[in-house]
Design a protein around this motif. Structure first.
Motif, PDB file in Angstrom:
ATOM      1  N   GLY A  60     -10.624  -3.254  -7.393  1.00 31.11           N
ATOM      2  CA  GLY A  60     -12.058  -3.259  -7.090  1.00 31.11           C
ATOM      3  C   GLY A  60     -12.654  -4.640  -6.946  1.00 31.11           C
ATOM      4  O   GLY A  60     -13.846  -4.774  -6.688  1.00 31.11           O
TER       5      GLY A  60
ATOM      6  N   CYS B  26     -13.301 -10.696  12.025  1.00 34.12           N
ATOM      7  CA  CYS B  26     -14.433 -10.404  12.913  1.00 34.12           C
ATOM      8  C   CYS B  26     -15.457 -11.529  12.829  1.00 34.12           C
ATOM      9  O   CYS B  26     -16.027 -11.759  11.765  1.00 34.12           O
ATOM     10  CB  CYS B  26     -15.091  -9.076  12.569  1.00 34.12           C
TER      11      CYS B  26
ATOM     12  N   GLY C 170     -19.637 -10.292  12.124  1.00 33.68           N
ATOM     13  CA  GLY C 170     -20.148  -9.488  11.025  1.00 33.68           C
ATOM     14  C   GLY C 170     -20.263  -8.023  11.404  1.00 33.68           C
ATOM     15  O   GLY C 170     -21.121  -7.308  10.905  1.00 33.68           O
TER      16      GLY C 170
ATOM     17  N   LEU D 207     -24.629 -14.981   8.701  1.00 36.82           N
ATOM     18  CA  LEU D 207     -24.871 -14.146   9.883  1.00 36.82           C
ATOM     19  C   LEU D 207     -25.940 -14.763  10.777  1.00 36.82           C
ATOM     20  O   LEU D 207     -25.819 -14.813  11.996  1.00 36.82           O
ATOM     21  CB  LEU D 207     -25.285 -12.729   9.460  1.00 36.82           C
TER      22      LEU D 207
ATOM     23  N   HIS E 104     -17.309  -4.200   7.902  1.00 32.49           N
ATOM     24  CA  HIS E 104     -17.583  -4.533   6.510  1.00 32.49           C
ATOM     25  C   HIS E 104     -16.474  -3.995   5.626  1.00 32.49           C
ATOM     26  O   HIS E 104     -15.917  -2.945   5.890  1.00 32.49           O
ATOM     27  CB  HIS E 104     -18.923  -3.929   6.086  1.00 32.49           C
ATOM     28  N   TYR E 105     -16.180  -4.738   4.585  1.00 28.80           N
ATOM     29  CA  TYR E 105     -15.140  -4.311   3.672  1.00 28.80           C
ATOM     30  C   TYR E 105     -15.720  -4.173   2.278  1.00 28.80           C
ATOM     31  O   TYR E 105     -16.441  -5.050   1.808  1.00 28.80           O
ATOM     32  CB  TYR E 105     -13.988  -5.321   3.675  1.00 28.80           C
TER      33      TYR E 105
ATOM     34  N   ALA F 136     -12.263  -7.601   8.280  1.00 25.32           N
ATOM     35  CA  ALA F 136     -13.496  -8.329   7.973  1.00 25.32           C
ATOM     36  C   ALA F 136     -13.246  -9.835   7.929  1.00 25.32           C
ATOM     37  O   ALA F 136     -14.161 -10.632   8.094  1.00 25.32           O
ATOM     38  CB  ALA F 136     -14.067  -7.854   6.642  1.00 25.32           C
ATOM     39  N   LEU F 137     -11.986 -10.198   7.739  1.00 23.36           N
ATOM     40  CA  LEU F 137     -11.642 -11.617   7.698  1.00 23.36           C
ATOM     41  C   LEU F 137     -11.612 -12.221   9.101  1.00 23.36           C
ATOM     42  O   LEU F 137     -11.776 -13.417   9.272  1.00 23.36           O
ATOM     43  CB  LEU F 137     -10.270 -11.788   7.025  1.00 23.36           C
TER      44      LEU F 137
ATOM     45  N   ASN G 181      -7.491  -8.133  -2.457  1.00 23.26           N
ATOM     46  CA  ASN G 181      -8.284  -7.132  -3.161  1.00 23.26           C
ATOM     47  C   ASN G 181      -7.457  -6.537  -4.280  1.00 23.26           C
ATOM     48  O   ASN G 181      -6.297  -6.228  -4.114  1.00 23.26           O
ATOM     49  CB  ASN G 181      -8.817  -6.071  -2.200  1.00 23.26           C
TER      50      ASN G 181
ATOM     51  N   ASP H 229     -19.404 -11.662   4.766  1.00 24.08           N
ATOM     52  CA  ASP H 229     -18.408 -11.315   5.779  1.00 24.08           C
ATOM     53  C   ASP H 229     -17.549 -12.549   6.035  1.00 24.08           C
ATOM     54  O   ASP H 229     -17.997 -13.507   6.665  1.00 24.08           O
ATOM     55  CB  ASP H 229     -19.088 -10.857   7.073  1.00 24.08           C
ATOM     56  N   ALA H 230     -16.313 -12.499   5.555  1.00 30.50           N
ATOM     57  CA  ALA H 230     -15.439 -13.674   5.649  1.00 30.50           C
ATOM     58  C   ALA H 230     -15.230 -14.121   7.093  1.00 30.50           C
ATOM     59  O   ALA H 230     -15.120 -15.314   7.369  1.00 30.50           O
ATOM     60  CB  ALA H 230     -14.092 -13.366   4.999  1.00 30.50           C
ATOM     61  N   GLY H 231     -15.196 -13.165   7.999  1.00 24.56           N
ATOM     62  CA  GLY H 231     -14.976 -13.501   9.406  1.00 24.56           C
ATOM     63  C   GLY H 231     -16.088 -14.376   9.965  1.00 24.56           C
ATOM     64  O   GLY H 231     -15.866 -15.218  10.843  1.00 24.56           O
ATOM     65  N   VAL H 232     -17.295 -14.174   9.458  1.00 28.76           N
ATOM     66  CA  VAL H 232     -18.427 -14.970   9.936  1.00 28.76           C
ATOM     67  C   VAL H 232     -18.298 -16.404   9.418  1.00 28.76           C
ATOM     68  O   VAL H 232     -18.579 -17.369  10.128  1.00 28.76           O
ATOM     69  CB  VAL H 232     -19.766 -14.329   9.510  1.00 28.76           C
TER      70      VAL H 232
ATOM     71  N   ALA I 283     -14.583  -3.724  -1.510  1.00 27.83           N
ATOM     72  CA  ALA I 283     -13.401  -3.789  -2.377  1.00 27.83           C
ATOM     73  C   ALA I 283     -13.396  -2.651  -3.384  1.00 27.83           C
ATOM     74  O   ALA I 283     -12.337  -2.136  -3.743  1.00 27.83           O
ATOM     75  CB  ALA I 283     -13.347  -5.134  -3.091  1.00 27.83           C
ATOM     76  N   GLU I 284     -14.580  -2.247  -3.838  1.00 24.83           N
ATOM     77  CA  GLU I 284     -14.611  -1.174  -4.832  1.00 24.83           C
ATOM     78  C   GLU I 284     -14.151   0.146  -4.240  1.00 24.83           C
ATOM     79  O   GLU I 284     -13.384   0.880  -4.834  1.00 24.83           O
ATOM     80  CB  GLU I 284     -16.015  -1.041  -5.421  1.00 24.83           C
ATOM     81  N   ALA I 285     -14.657   0.418  -3.021  1.00 24.88           N
ATOM     82  CA  ALA I 285     -14.260   1.662  -2.362  1.00 24.88           C
ATOM     83  C   ALA I 285     -12.897   1.500  -1.686  1.00 24.88           C
ATOM     84  O   ALA I 285     -12.292   2.482  -1.282  1.00 24.88           O
ATOM     85  CB  ALA I 285     -15.300   2.052  -1.328  1.00 24.88           C
ATOM     86  N   LYS I 286     -12.432   0.260  -1.559  1.00 23.04           N
ATOM     87  CA  LYS I 286     -11.193  -0.048  -0.831  1.00 23.04           C
ATOM     88  C   LYS I 286     -11.251   0.533   0.568  1.00 23.04           C
ATOM     89  O   LYS I 286     -10.318   1.183   1.035  1.00 23.04           O
ATOM     90  CB  LYS I 286      -9.980   0.512  -1.588  1.00 23.04           C
ATOM     91  N   LYS I 287     -12.354   0.290   1.227  1.00 23.17           N
ATOM     92  CA  LYS I 287     -12.493   0.843   2.568  1.00 23.17           C
ATOM     93  C   LYS I 287     -13.198  -0.139   3.487  1.00 23.17           C
ATOM     94  O   LYS I 287     -14.028  -0.922   3.036  1.00 23.17           O
ATOM     95  CB  LYS I 287     -13.316   2.136   2.527  1.00 23.17           C
TER      96      LYS I 287
ATOM     97  N   GLY J  24      -7.244  -0.356   3.682  1.00 21.62           N
ATOM     98  CA  GLY J  24      -8.264  -0.972   2.846  1.00 21.62           C
ATOM     99  C   GLY J  24      -7.877  -2.390   2.484  1.00 21.62           C
ATOM    100  O   GLY J  24      -8.174  -2.870   1.392  1.00 21.62           O
ATOM    101  N   CYS J  25      -7.200  -3.084   3.384  1.00 22.83           N
ATOM    102  CA  CYS J  25      -6.720  -4.434   3.070  1.00 22.83           C
ATOM    103  C   CYS J  25      -7.790  -5.492   3.321  1.00 22.83           C
ATOM    104  O   CYS J  25      -7.740  -6.577   2.749  1.00 22.83           O
ATOM    105  CB  CYS J  25      -5.466  -4.756   3.874  1.00 22.83           C
ATOM    106  N   GLY J  26      -8.743  -5.213   4.205  1.00 21.80           N
ATOM    107  CA  GLY J  26      -9.850  -6.144   4.418  1.00 21.80           C
ATOM    108  C   GLY J  26      -9.576  -7.242   5.435  1.00 21.80           C
ATOM    109  O   GLY J  26     -10.425  -8.102   5.655  1.00 21.80           O
ATOM    110  N   LEU J  27      -8.402  -7.206   6.110  1.00 14.32           N
ATOM    111  CA  LEU J  27      -8.114  -8.252   7.091  1.00 14.32           C
ATOM    112  C   LEU J  27      -9.083  -8.210   8.272  1.00 14.32           C
ATOM    113  O   LEU J  27      -9.411  -9.237   8.853  1.00 14.32           O
ATOM    114  CB  LEU J  27      -6.683  -8.123   7.606  1.00 14.32           C
TER     115      LEU J  27
ATOM    116  N   TYR K 118       0.824  -1.208   0.000  1.00 10.89           N
ATOM    117  CA  TYR K 118       0.000   0.000   0.000  1.00 10.89           C
ATOM    118  C   TYR K 118       0.860   1.260   0.000  1.00 10.89           C
ATOM    119  O   TYR K 118       0.413   2.336  -0.363  1.00 10.89           O
ATOM    120  CB  TYR K 118      -0.965  -0.016   1.182  1.00 10.89           C
TER     121      TYR K 118
END
Lengths: 418, 449
Positions: A327, B101, B104, A406, B107-108, B98-99, A324, A376-379, B110-114, B93-96, A49
């Motif tokens: 997008g 938690c 739920g 969920l 939330h991640y 959400a991986l 990611n 949600d991958a964590g779920v 990917a389009e917004a990278k946020k 914006g890596c998304g770890l 990044y």
């Protein structure tokens, strides 16, 4: 009993997590961390990044400047450990000094695999902050970059370089990419999506047999007979646990340092965690290396607890990751390829966009892969770890993965608290 | 039950969402639209196939997995309000997050990278008012979080396994804070309040005296500090034997004189420290070493003296009952006692099961506390300036047998004797309800049954 002295080799996610846990449990023991790097703690996960300029260099630092004072710990930077004497509980450093410990945590992480022929020709590595700094110097007047290797770091770096405006291509030695997380079919989806956004991925190149540097770049020849002519080669072939200084100490090593469920090595008072550890996995309990950030954090926490005398066991690691790119989002949790007797459900599109795959074993989820799916991958991770019974809802889960996962999680939580 | 939340939190009533309603999610997206279009911290879940309609939101975990894994430390849990927030500037914006938690809650996109999560709108969550069916509510526990942040209790425990006294003292010292002097007596609490064992202490000054002198000593201390112009709170901490029997006269005297201190009585229903003898607060039927069960005797033959009601009849500014299964309630009452102490006498009666003396499993003291509340054996109430109020009413009370079966000192009770105990519980509650009618009100109703 006097204060214990805990020494930690490394100051990455595993060591920081152990330190935090030791303090959380109320221990006032002495804690000292020794790192070979010159920087305050940062995560290598943020390096791509920096390349893509999504964040600034000042933003990668994980902790506050006075974090170690707050935690009443000492951080020694820029010092390598040369050897360990487990008999007298002593460490020897590269500057000739030594140090003693009551408890030792080896959290030295991993190091990249670099074929000597490439190293000689000036190929770059991309693993730590110095590598990033070195890379940016090389990028100044060169545009064409080739990345060797098809792991997560390779792809993330390729995406970042593309976003930075470089011409990038990825060369995979074998027939698949991201083998640890995705099967061949999913891999081909990802290759297509990468290609659409200007990162071509080329398979089956084999090992490098010759490489030569010339004024403007590097030329290389591969086992497959293919030839490459590019400005910069970055070798991201793989990583291995950083264990050279452990040799001769009596600490058992296979690929990484072998540990039990309490993150203890075969030598009492020596613990290990993170990329360097070969710890039991979740499904079989067999030892293996799982060099990902969530695993390092978790193992560090378990090690920290056990270092101050708590008896806490690790539930074992699961392969998982999330990628990611441009997008798109590809996520994998648990097993990516089914074993014999497993039930596999797949939902995909002709146009190779959305992709969903779930693997069930005895009515329980053991693995799932998603591309561009709202979930949600964590779920999903929770459902695997808690061995939640999915049997009656197998089809429903793949149909509506987000809502149903969920709901299953809420149901399971309710069961566990009543 | 795992404690996941130690700050204000959103509560979503189960199974009461309207089908296909996305009002909460839409409102959230509207309020937070500048982060990225469509982001929402709360997610409505509708699965008609299993007839499930609910919503999911971040728990503001005590140990947030998202924060632990964040590679740049962009996610932090505030030490002030307990809210878990994302620092946008530091987020890769890596998304770890959400991986990892499990709930739920993050939330991640990917389009917004946020990454995006609920921040409780900094204390005024908009989803609450957006809900057309009043399914979502905000539970305020901020005060608890703030007070629990600092631990004034030294490490180590010298109590019997499973004794709830440690937790009682820990909460007391945390909530009331540093400027506190404890006054006590040789008793069950002695191993900690005297500091007899190395390393086990509450880090507060302590004045030890005989059972007959606790309230009078506290009177002296309180008046002395008032005279020298120092605001020091004096807190008596004794068992029921001291409060209801041996030291009752000075207690009643201090209450009648309206002395400005707090008296906390931990009620383990007898003299547990000296060998499990009966006290006047031992309940009907309970077996103790002085009310044994044999051919002629059937445990204690008379009901317990209702000490908190007796103290309330002294018309002091504050009287309350509390127990450890309902910690938030206990903390609120300690805070009120501290407030009312400035006017005069404040008394809290804490129900405190004794694993050894009562014959309960050492891991079930809190369960016994909870069942005492759920059966109305030990109703939670307060009387603030004479106004009685039930602070926690039970919608469908469990029968007393659900409580007595957890405790071996009741195991000999016959059906008839249990019916008599049930009758006492009923009439005690009815009596309390009568008292609340004199200008009082009922507390929040609970679905606990």
């Amino acid at each position: 009993m006097g204060k214990h002295k805990h020494l930690m080799i490394g100051c990455g996610a595993a060591a920081l997590s152990a330190l935090k846990q030791i303090r959380k449990l109320g221990s006032e023991d002495e804690v000292k961390l020794v790192t070979m790097e010159d920087y305050l703690p940062y995560s290598p996960a943020s390096l791509p990044y920096l390349v893509s300029r999504r964040i600034k260099e000042s933003d990668v630092q994980v902790t506050d400047d006075d974090y170690f004072d707050q935690m009443k710990a000492t951080l020694i930077r820029g010092r390598r450990v040369i050897s360990i004497d487990t008999q007298s509980q002593k460490l020897y450093y590269d500057n000739g000094e030594s140090d003693t410990y009551d408890t030792l945590l080896i959290a030295s992480g991993s190091e990249p695999v670099m074929p000597p022929v490439l190293k000689k020709a000036g190929a770059l590595e991309f693993h730590i902050m110095d590598d990033y700094i070195n890379l940016t110097k090389h990028l100044k007047n060169r545009t064409k970059v080739t990345i060797l290797g098809a792991g997560l770091v390779s792809i993330e770096l390729a995406v970042a370089l593309r976003e930075r405006g470089h011409e990038v291509s990825v060369i995979a030695p074998r027939e698949r990419i991201l083998r640890r997380y995705f099967d061949g079919e999913v891999g081909s989806y990802i290759i297509d999506l990468l290609g659409e956004s200007g990162v071509p991925v080329s398979l089956n190149w084999g090992e490098v047999v010759e490489a030569r540097r010339y004024r403007d770049g590097i030329q290389a020849k591969f086992a497959s007979g293919k030839r490459l002519d590019t400005h910069i080669i970055i070798a991201c072939i793989g990583v291995k646990p950083r264990v050279s200084f452990v040799d001769g100490s009596g600490i058992m090593i296979n690929q990484g340092i072998l540990v039990d469920k309490r993150m203890r090595t075969n030598i009492p008072s020596v613990f290990t965690a993170g990329d360097v550890a070969e710890a039991p996995d979740f499904f079989t309990g067999n030892n293996g290396v799982n060099p990902i950030l969530p695993t390092a954090v978790r193992q560090g926490k378990i090690a920290g607890s056990n270092m101050v005398g708590e008896e806490v066991e690790y539930e074992g690691w699961l392969p998982m990751n999330t990628l990611n790119f441009f997008g798109h989002l590809a996520t994998s949790v648990g097993e990516s390829t089914p074993s014999k007797g497993d039930e596999v459900l797949i939902e995909k599109e002709e146009k190779k966009r959305h992709y969903k795959k779930v693997i069930y074993r005895d009515g329980k989820l053991v693995g799932a892969t998603f591309i561009d799916t709202d979930v949600d991958a964590g779920v999903i991770h929770y459902l695997i770890k808690e061995r939640v019974d999915i049997d009656p809802y197998k089809d429903l889960l793949i149909k509506k993965p987000k809502d149903v996962s969920l709901w299953l999680m809420l149901k399971a939580e309710k069961k566990s608290i009543s | 039950m795992r404690v996941k939340t130690l700050c204000d939190a959103i509560k979503i009533e189960e199974g009461e969402c309207l089908p296909d309603c996305y009002a909460c999610q839409e409102r959230c997206a509207e309020v937070k639209q500048e982060i990225y279009p469509g982001c929402a911290g709360i997610k409505a879940i509708h699965i008609p196939e299993v007839n499930s309609h609910t919503a999911v939101i971040c728990n503001q975990c005590r140990e947030p997995a998202c924060a632990e894994v964040c590679p740049t430390g962009a996610i932090t849990k505030s030490e002030v309000d307990g809210i878990v927030r994302i620092d946008e500037a530091k987020c890769l914006g890596c998304g770890l997050c959400a991986l990892v938690c499990p709930y739920g809650g993050i939330h991640y996109d990917a389009e917004a990278k946020k990454a995006f999560k609920c921040d409780l709108c900094d204390g005024d969550p908009q989803c609450v008012s957006a809900c057309p069916n009043d399914v979502i509510s905000l539970i305020k526990v901020r005060t608890v979080w703030q007070y629990l942040h600092e631990d004034k209790f030294a490490g180590g425990v010298a109590f019997c396994a499973g004794c709830p006294l440690e937790l009682t003292l820990r909460i007391l010292s945390k909530v009331l804070g540093r400027k506190t002097i404890l006054v006590g007596t040789p008793s069950c609490s002695a191993p900690i309040i005297h500091g007899q064992n190395i390393g086990t202490w509450h880090r507060l000054p302590y004045y030890g005296c005989l059972m007959t002198g606790v309230p009078s000593s506290a009177t002296g201390l309180t008046r002395y500090y008032r005279k020298i112009g120092k605001d020091v709170r004096v807190v008596c901490f004794t068992g029921d034997g001291c409060a209801a029997d041996v030291g009752f006269q000075p207690l009643s005297g201090a209450a009648e004189r309206n002395e400005k201190f707090i008296y906390v009585c931990y009620d383990n229903e007898g003299y547990m420290n000296t060998g499990i003898q009966r006290s006047s607060t031992t309940p009907f039927g309970a077996a103790t070493t002085t009310t044994p069960v044999g051919v002629a005797a059937r445990g204690k033959g008379t009901p317990a003296k209702n000490l908190p009601l007796i103290i309330a009849m002294h018309r002091v500014p504050y009287v309350a009952t509390a127990t450890l299964s309902h910690i938030e309630d206990f903390v609120k009452k300690l805070l009120k006692a501290e407030e009312r102490r400035k006017e005069g006498f404040a008394y809290i009666h804490v129900f405190s099961p004794c694993p050894v003396g009562w014959g309960i499993e050492s891991d079930s003291s809190i369960q016994v506390c909870r069942m005492a509340v759920r059966t109305n054996y030990f109703p939670l109430w307060e009387a603030e300036r004479g106004r009685f109020r039930l602070t926690h009413t039970i919608a469908t009370p469990r029968p007393i047998t659900e409580y007595t079966k957890l405790i071996r000192k009741f195991r000999h009770l016959t059906k008839e004797e249990l019916a008599q105990l049930q009758e006492e519980v009923n009439s005690n509650l009815a009596f309390l309800r009568h008292l609340t009618e004199f200008g009082g009100e009922e507390g929040t109703s609970s679905a606990e049954g």
